[in-house]
Write an enzyme that holds these catalytic residues in place. Structure first.
Site, PDB file in Angstrom:
ATOM      1  CG  ASP A   1       6.709  -2.515 -22.706  1.00  0.00           C
ATOM      2  OD1 ASP A   1       6.740  -1.994 -23.832  1.00  0.00           O
ATOM      3  OD2 ASP A   1       7.511  -3.397 -22.338  1.00  0.00           O
TER       4      ASP A   1
ATOM      5  CB  CYS B   1      12.299  -1.485 -36.342  1.00  0.00           C
ATOM      6  SG  CYS B   1      12.705  -2.306 -34.793  1.00  0.00           S
TER       7      CYS B   1
ATOM      8  CB  ALA C   1       8.298   0.806 -22.581  1.00  0.00           C
TER       9      ALA C   1
ATOM     10  CG  ASP D   1       6.453  -0.601 -32.720  1.00  0.00           C
ATOM     11  OD1 ASP D   1       6.591  -0.764 -33.944  1.00  0.00           O
ATOM     12  OD2 ASP D   1       7.363  -0.190 -31.980  1.00  0.00           O
TER      13      ASP D   1
ATOM     14  N   GLY E   1       7.666   5.011 -25.011  1.00  0.00           N
ATOM     15  CA  GLY E   1       6.582   5.975 -25.096  1.00  0.00           C
ATOM     16  C   GLY E   1       6.542   6.872 -26.315  1.00  0.00           C
ATOM     17  CB  SER E   2       8.558   7.176 -29.413  1.00  0.00           C
ATOM     18  OG  SER E   2       8.482   5.817 -29.792  1.00  0.00           O
ATOM     19  CE  LYS E   3       6.579   2.935 -33.347  1.00  0.00           C
ATOM     20  NZ  LYS E   3       7.848   2.874 -32.572  1.00  0.00           N
TER      21      LYS E   3
END
Length: 307
Positions: A141, A235, A119, A182, A121-123
């Site tokens: 998620d 990140c 979540a 991620d 959902g970009s990747k």
């Protein structure tokens, strides 16, 4: 905007970044430029550019052929989410650094792929795009509140090879060709997007984050087929959450190795030693970028293979 940084943060990051510290602080206080990814499941890059280029300036992202920085030609406009092209699922608003992990993972049509922390959902949507809606993608998620956004985004982008699941990463079972982890992290690479990170920084929380990350990466490596690929990304710029996590996995698993990441991107040398800790020399193959390297978020990516 002049941000307040905690003294603990200042001293640690001066030690971590050295002569790059001032540039890091400067860029961490800059507005982050908007960027989009073209969703080629619904429209070609050429067609999308033809729709937008009269009013919007599109600058290619060197490491992602579907990625573009976007800027209005005549006005100070940032309402990309209001564009018809966004509502139709032709584009996805995404930081260019966030586009890196799916590019590195290279999911292909027909493969069985897992996105552990998917979540919003970009990747996941980027991976489904590369899979051309063929094969099977599990978008998982643990945070139930974030699943609604994940479902809406995948639906808007026309994705139909994904199954959304809700569970803790270490509860997932199966065997996968490719996995994207991620991982949840302290987010120190995203200060320019979330100023609270600078004010709330506390190193004591890093150890807790590392424990979570280690549990996830160890479990994900077990789920990987022989010859499979696991991309670990964060990140954050903390070596305890990046190089140290990857180093521990390499040292614990003889069949784990790292592959080079060859992208057209400015990068910072990975950290091999910090505060008396020496990491596996193979982590030199990881990708570490500071915000000032490419005018993006700060990011870390490792490409791990099961031999």
């Amino acid at each position: 905007m002049e941000l307040e940084f905690k003294e603990e943060f200042i001293q640690r990051y001066k030690k971590l970044l050295g002569e790059d510290y001032d540039d890091f602080i400067e860029y961490s206080q800059k507005y982050i430029n908007k960027a989009i990814r073209v969703n080629t499941l619904k429209i070609s890059i050429k067609e999308l550019k033809e729709r937008l280029e009269d009013t919007w300036e599109l600058t290619p992202v060197p490491w992602c052929k579907e990625g573009f920085w976007i800027k209005h030609r005549t006005e100070e406009r940032y309402d990309i989410g209001n564009l018809p092209e966004h509502q139709l699922g032709y584009i996805y608003v995404q930081d260019p650094a966030s586009m890196i992990p799916p590019v590195v993972l290279e999911p292909k049509p027909g493969e069985l792929v897992l996105d552990v922390c998917a979540a919003p959902g970009s990747k996941s949507s980027q991976m489904a795009q590369y899979m051309e809606n063929e094969g099977f993608l599990i978008s998982n998620d643990a945070n139930g509140k974030r699943l609604a956004a994940l479902g809406i985004n995948l639906q808007r982008l026309g994705i139909h090879n994904a199954l959304i699941t809700r569970m803790y990463g270490n509860q997932i079972k199966g065997e996968f060709d490719k996995i994207l982890l991620d991982a949840p992290c302290s987010g120190t690479g995203t200060i320019r997007r979330n100023y609270k990170i600078a004010k709330m920084y506390h190193f004591g929380a890093i150890k807790s984050m590392q424990n979570t990350q280690l549990g996830l990466i160890r479990h994900c490596f077990k789920l990987l087929k022989k010859g499979g690929t696991l991309v670990y990304s964060t990140c954050t710029l903390e070596p305890e959450e990046n190089e140290e996590v990857v180093s521990k996995l390499l040292q614990e698993n003889e069949d784990a190795d790292l592959q080079d990441i060859n992208l057209d991107i400015n990068k910072t040398k990975p950290i091999l030693e910090f505060e008396g800790k020496k990491y596996d020399p193979r982590v030199d193959k990881c990708l570490r970028i500071n915000p000032q390297d490419n005018d993006t978020e700060g990011f870390f990516v490792a490409k791990i293979v099961k031999k």
